[in-house]
Write an enzyme that holds these catalytic residues in place. Structure first.
Site, PDB file in Angstrom:
ATOM      1  N   SER A  16       0.703 -21.770   1.507  1.00 55.47           N
ATOM      2  CA  SER A  16      -0.239 -21.045   0.660  1.00 55.47           C
ATOM      3  C   SER A  16      -1.481 -21.854   0.297  1.00 55.47           C
ATOM      4  CB  SER A  16       0.467 -20.626  -0.634  1.00 55.47           C
ATOM      5  OG  SER A  16      -0.451 -20.080  -1.526  1.00 55.47           O
ATOM      6  N   GLU A  17      -2.601 -21.129   0.233  1.00 56.07           N
ATOM      7  CA  GLU A  17      -3.858 -21.720  -0.224  1.00 56.07           C
ATOM      8  C   GLU A  17      -3.722 -22.247  -1.658  1.00 56.07           C
ATOM      9  OE1 GLU A  17      -7.092 -19.320   1.152  1.00 56.07           O
ATOM     10  OE2 GLU A  17      -8.052 -19.481  -0.790  1.00 56.07           O
ATOM     11  N   ARG A  20      -3.448 -25.970  -2.132  1.00 56.65           N
ATOM     12  CA  ARG A  20      -4.726 -26.695  -2.222  1.00 56.65           C
ATOM     13  C   ARG A  20      -5.388 -26.411  -3.564  1.00 56.65           C
ATOM     14  NH1 ARG A  20      -7.512 -24.158   2.281  1.00 56.65           N
ATOM     15  NH2 ARG A  20      -5.589 -23.009   2.692  1.00 56.65           N
ATOM     16  N   ALA A  24       0.842  -1.206   0.000  1.00 59.06           N
ATOM     17  CA  ALA A  24       0.000   0.000   0.000  1.00 59.06           C
ATOM     18  C   ALA A  24       0.869   1.246   0.000  1.00 59.06           C
ATOM     19  CB  ALA A  24      -0.935  -0.007   1.214  1.00 59.06           C
ATOM     20  N   VAL A  65       7.651   6.213  12.844  1.00 60.15           N
ATOM     21  CA  VAL A  65       6.765   7.367  13.029  1.00 60.15           C
ATOM     22  C   VAL A  65       6.004   7.162  14.342  1.00 60.15           C
ATOM     23  CG1 VAL A  65       4.840   8.682  12.083  1.00 60.15           C
ATOM     24  CG2 VAL A  65       6.573   7.739  10.552  1.00 60.15           C
ATOM     25  N   VAL A 107      -4.019  -8.219  -1.637  1.00 56.80           N
ATOM     26  CA  VAL A 107      -3.134  -7.594  -2.630  1.00 56.80           C
ATOM     27  C   VAL A 107      -3.944  -6.618  -3.495  1.00 56.80           C
ATOM     28  CG1 VAL A 107      -1.551  -7.984  -4.553  1.00 56.80           C
ATOM     29  CG2 VAL A 107      -1.478  -9.500  -2.576  1.00 56.80           C
ATOM     30  N   ARG A 162     -11.539 -19.499   4.153  1.00 51.63           N
ATOM     31  CA  ARG A 162     -10.532 -19.681   5.209  1.00 51.63           C
ATOM     32  C   ARG A 162     -11.137 -19.856   6.595  1.00 51.63           C
ATOM     33  NH1 ARG A 162      -6.012 -15.263   3.210  1.00 51.63           N
ATOM     34  NH2 ARG A 162      -5.295 -16.542   1.487  1.00 51.63           N
ATOM     35  N   ASN A 216       4.201  -6.996   5.696  1.00 45.81           N
ATOM     36  CA  ASN A 216       3.545  -8.280   5.469  1.00 45.81           C
ATOM     37  C   ASN A 216       3.416  -8.582   3.982  1.00 45.81           C
ATOM     38  OD1 ASN A 216       3.121  -9.086   8.086  1.00 45.81           O
ATOM     39  ND2 ASN A 216       1.020  -8.324   8.214  1.00 45.81           N
ATOM     40  N   THR A 217       3.425  -7.536   3.167  1.00 44.18           N
ATOM     41  CA  THR A 217       3.301  -7.747   1.723  1.00 44.18           C
ATOM     42  C   THR A 217       4.379  -8.711   1.226  1.00 44.18           C
ATOM     43  OG1 THR A 217       2.410  -5.519   1.478  1.00 44.18           O
ATOM     44  CG2 THR A 217       3.250  -6.569  -0.525  1.00 44.18           C
ATOM     45  N   HIS A 247      -3.542 -14.301  10.815  1.00 40.56           N
ATOM     46  CA  HIS A 247      -2.998 -13.984   9.501  1.00 40.56           C
ATOM     47  C   HIS A 247      -3.241 -12.545   9.057  1.00 40.56           C
ATOM     48  CE1 HIS A 247      -1.483 -14.574   5.591  1.00 40.56           C
ATOM     49  NE2 HIS A 247      -2.639 -14.473   4.977  1.00 40.56           N
ATOM     50  N   HIS A 248      -4.447 -12.033   9.287  1.00 38.44           N
ATOM     51  CA  HIS A 248      -4.775 -10.723   8.714  1.00 38.44           C
ATOM     52  C   HIS A 248      -5.793 -10.043   9.617  1.00 38.44           C
ATOM     53  CE1 HIS A 248      -5.168  -8.094   5.074  1.00 38.44           C
ATOM     54  NE2 HIS A 248      -6.312  -7.800   5.659  1.00 38.44           N
ATOM     55  N   ARG A 301     -11.897 -12.440   4.801  1.00 34.08           N
ATOM     56  CA  ARG A 301     -11.209 -12.003   3.586  1.00 34.08           C
ATOM     57  C   ARG A 301     -10.954 -13.194   2.663  1.00 34.08           C
ATOM     58  NH1 ARG A 301      -6.056 -11.783   1.788  1.00 34.08           N
ATOM     59  NH2 ARG A 301      -5.142 -12.521   3.740  1.00 34.08           N
ATOM     60  N   HIS A 351      -5.656 -18.059   9.363  1.00 32.63           N
ATOM     61  CA  HIS A 351      -5.428 -18.830   8.129  1.00 32.63           C
ATOM     62  C   HIS A 351      -5.331 -20.294   8.522  1.00 32.63           C
ATOM     63  CE1 HIS A 351      -3.655 -20.324   4.459  1.00 32.63           C
ATOM     64  NE2 HIS A 351      -3.871 -19.142   3.888  1.00 32.63           N
ATOM     65  N   GLY A 380      -6.276 -13.363  -1.893  1.00 32.86           N
ATOM     66  CA  GLY A 380      -6.046 -12.588  -3.121  1.00 32.86           C
ATOM     67  C   GLY A 380      -6.674 -11.210  -3.068  1.00 32.86           C
ATOM     68  N   GLY A 404      -1.734 -14.122  -4.637  1.00 35.49           N
ATOM     69  CA  GLY A 404      -1.813 -13.303  -5.842  1.00 35.49           C
ATOM     70  C   GLY A 404      -2.800 -12.177  -5.630  1.00 35.49           C
TER      71      GLY A 404
HETATM   72  P1  ADP Z   1       0.058  -3.271   3.608  1.00 37.46           P
HETATM   73  O1  ADP Z   1      -0.167  -4.676   3.149  1.00 37.46           O
HETATM   74  O2  ADP Z   1      -1.179  -2.602   4.022  1.00 37.46           O
HETATM   75  O3  ADP Z   1       0.901  -2.488   2.646  1.00 37.46           O
HETATM   76  P2  ADP Z   1       2.326  -4.119   5.174  1.00 37.46           P
HETATM   77  O4  ADP Z   1       2.265  -4.917   6.411  1.00 37.46           O
HETATM   78  O5  ADP Z   1       2.788  -4.837   3.945  1.00 37.46           O
HETATM   79  O6  ADP Z   1       0.916  -3.427   4.953  1.00 37.46           O
HETATM   80  O7  ADP Z   1       3.304  -2.870   5.372  1.00 37.46           O
HETATM   81  C1  ADP Z   1       3.155  -1.971   6.424  1.00 37.46           C
HETATM   82  C2  ADP Z   1       4.533  -1.429   6.786  1.00 37.46           C
HETATM   83  O8  ADP Z   1       4.401  -0.340   7.697  1.00 37.46           O
HETATM   84  C3  ADP Z   1       5.428  -2.450   7.454  1.00 37.46           C
HETATM   85  O9  ADP Z   1       6.655  -2.543   6.765  1.00 37.46           O
HETATM   86  C4  ADP Z   1       5.607  -1.901   8.863  1.00 37.46           C
HETATM   87  O10 ADP Z   1       6.865  -2.232   9.435  1.00 37.46           O
HETATM   88  C5  ADP Z   1       5.465  -0.419   8.626  1.00 37.46           C
HETATM   89  N1  ADP Z   1       5.139   0.358   9.847  1.00 37.46           N
HETATM   90  C6  ADP Z   1       4.291  -0.006  10.835  1.00 37.46           C
HETATM   91  N2  ADP Z   1       4.255   0.936  11.802  1.00 37.46           N
HETATM   92  C7  ADP Z   1       5.097   1.927  11.414  1.00 37.46           C
HETATM   93  C8  ADP Z   1       5.525   3.158  11.993  1.00 37.46           C
HETATM   94  N3  ADP Z   1       5.064   3.541  13.182  1.00 37.46           N
HETATM   95  N4  ADP Z   1       6.419   3.924  11.324  1.00 37.46           N
HETATM   96  C9  ADP Z   1       6.920   3.522  10.126  1.00 37.46           C
HETATM   97  N5  ADP Z   1       6.568   2.355   9.537  1.00 37.46           N
HETATM   98  C10 ADP Z   1       5.670   1.565  10.150  1.00 37.46           C
END
Ligand code: ADP
Length: 501
Positions: free
Chosen positions: A308-309, A312, A70, A211, A482, A333, A97-98, A436-437, A476, A296, A479, A104
């Site tokens: 991974s799903e 299956r 994101a 942050v 993403v 799930r 988590n991405t 998982h989510h 959820r 999951h 897929g 997919g």
């Molecule tokens: P999404 O799938 O919504 O993109 P992700 O889990 O893939 O979410 O990515 C979110 C990212 O934000 C992670 O890399 C996480 O470490 C980072 N993050 C979480 N909290 C903070 C924060 N306080 N400051 C900076 N980065 C952060």
């Protein structure tokens, strides 16, 4: 990195010297290797460079918090819209988590579906997602997601991220999940591709930059406070995008909203601590669906690693400690997880053969991590994992008959039945459900503005991805995360850039 291979370190060192010799701007580095850690799985080894902390400015048009799918999509889109944008990531590596996503991206009416003769519609995508989410999805967000899914697949393709392999996800009647053509895990492939584009467009990415606060004046966002390598700094911005992911690694928050998940393992990376939700709440943001936490069904417990799903979907079955199937493996799930938890032993085995093994790259990782048990016959496999040999043999024989007849008379499975299980060696992975989510989160509208309880937007504050709630409803579909991060990430980037003008 923890277990960096020596040769790779040497190469990285030589590369660093080369950069210094070329007078390159200062950077911090990350060397990634697929075998190095269970935390980060990528599609291949890659070298990444991050912007040096000394280059962090006091002011930007747009600040993006988080470097998952994101955040990276938002930053790219903000840059495309002409904004001076920065990504702040608290972990030493990007991807969140991405990076760990192995499935997919769901999308309908795409050029790749059309090329493959898959007759799908946005309306059907909408209806099946709503059904999977038990009718509780935010209808406007979901409509935005499905209607913009095909265009998002085209956008990714246009920047070198091609998701042309289309197959099935549990809960869908059409092949709709788009994956990299070479069978690699989507997460690493996406992160690599988005990172490459961000570098080309010279978007600064700061890691180890936590942050801690979103600042405001008279209710409108003015920037953030960030701890960079332990030192606090205030940065001004005209708008802020929260893309800080979910709270699946924050057990206090998990148990606050769902105490029954107390003893579950989590598939989430350590940075998924819900900071974005807390910081936005301080500004009066509303949340939705916070207790909707997806478990999951197939997680290898010793390493909290997801199977991974798609395995299956490619034809694997699930058996219990008796060596017998117990449920339709391609159900949603939540239902498959509930079926495993209803077994007295509360675990199961994913079973597959060499034919499936050779078609799935993800299994390379499972083998490297020591998750698989392998044997030359079904009986020998049963012995290895301690289930009754005759039962497992009978189960696989029956399954092969159902595949041949395209009719699972026992559990009514209708997808993932394209190949039988006859080619030795045979494999088993012991699994049980894991966190998982987190489907709930900040309340947003289709412009990704963060909303207060009264439905008004917090000026200058945008959010996208797992930090938000509403798109997925109660469950959820695999897929759709993403799809969520790419589609709403892009929208957050565009809208925050527009606001900053
Ligand atoms: P999404 O799938 O919504 O993109 P992700 O889990 O893939 O979410 O990515 C979110 C990212 O934000 C992670 O890399 C996480 O470490 C980072 N993050 C979480 N909290 C903070 C924060 N306080 N400051 C900076 N980065 C952060």
């Amino acid at each position: 990195m923890k277990k960096k291979k020596i040769w790779f370190s040497l190469l990285a060192g030589l590369f660093a010297l080369f950069l210094v010799a070329c007078g390159s701007s200062k950077t911090s580095k990350e060397t990634k290797d697929v075998t190095s850690t269970t935390e980060e799985v990528v599609s291949g080894a890659s070298e990444r460079e991050y912007t040096d902390p000394s280059e962090m400015k006091d002011s930007y048009d747009v600040i993006v918090i988080g470097s998952g799918g994101a955040g990276m999509s938002a930053a790219l889109s903000a840059k495309e819209a002409g904004a001076d944008v920065v990504i702040l990531e608290k972990m030493p590596v990007i991807g969140g988590n991405t990076s760990k996503s192995s499935g997919g991206m769901n999308a309908s009416e795409t050029k790749f579906q059309k090329e493959q003769g898959i007759d799908d519609t946005n309306d059907l995508f909408y209806e099946e997602t709503l059904k999977g989410g038990k009718g509780t999805n935010d209808p406007e967000l979901l409509r935005y997601l499905v209607d913009n899914s095909s265009e998002a697949i085209d956008w990714l393709d246009s920047i070198g991220i091609t998701l042309s392999d289309v197959s099935f996800s549990g809960g869908f009647s059409k092949a709709r999940i788009h994956r990299p053509a070479d069978g690699s895990a989507v997460g690493g492939y996406l992160v690599d591709g988005l990172y490459k584009n961000l570098m080309e467009k010279k978007v600064p990415i700061f890691v180890n930059s936590n942050v801690t606060k979103i600042t405001e004046k008279d209710g409108a966002v003015t920037g953030v406070k960030v701890k960079v390598d332990g030192k606090e700094k205030t940065i001004k911005a005209k708008s802020v995008v929260i893309a800080a992911g979910g709270f699946g690694a924050n057990m206090d928050m998990i148990t606050e909203y769902k105490p029954e998940l107390k003893n579950y393992v989590t598939t989430n990376q350590k940075g998924a601590t819900g900071d974005g939700i807390d910081m936005a709440k301080e500004l009066g943001a509303a949340t939705v669906d916070m207790d909707k936490i997806q478990i999951h069904p197939t997680v290898y417990q010793e390493k909290s690693f997801l199977v991974s799903e798609a395995i299956r979907g490619e034809g694997a079955i699930l058996v219990n400690a008796e060596g017998k199937r117990f449920y339709n493996e391609m159900e949603t799930r939540d239902n498959v997880s509930a079926a495993i938890n209803a077994l007295p032993e509360r675990y199961a085995y994913v079973i597959f053969d060499q034919e499936l093994r050779s078609h799935s790259k993800s299994i390379d990782t499972y083998e490297e991590m020591g998750m698989t048990v392998k044997a030359d016959t079904i009986e020998a496999l049963a012995k290895e994992i301690g289930v009754p040999e005759a039962n497992l043999k009978a189960t696989v024989d029956s399954w092969n008959k159902y595949v041949e007849a395209k009719n699972d008379t026992e559990f009514g499975r209708a997808t993932g039945m394209d190949r039988n299980m006859t080619k030795a060696p045979f494999y088993a992975i012991k699994i049980a459900p894991g966190i998982h989510h987190t489907m709930g989160g900040l309340k947003i509208n289709t412009k990704t503005e963060v909303l207060k309880e009264d439905g008004t937007a917090i000026p200058g504050l945008y959010a996208a991805g797992e930090v938000t709630g509403g798109v997925h409803g109660s469950n959820r579909i695999g897929g759709n995360a993403v799809a969520d991060i790419i589609i709403f990430g892009r929208q957050a980037g565009t809208q925050s850039a527009l606001y900053s003008k």
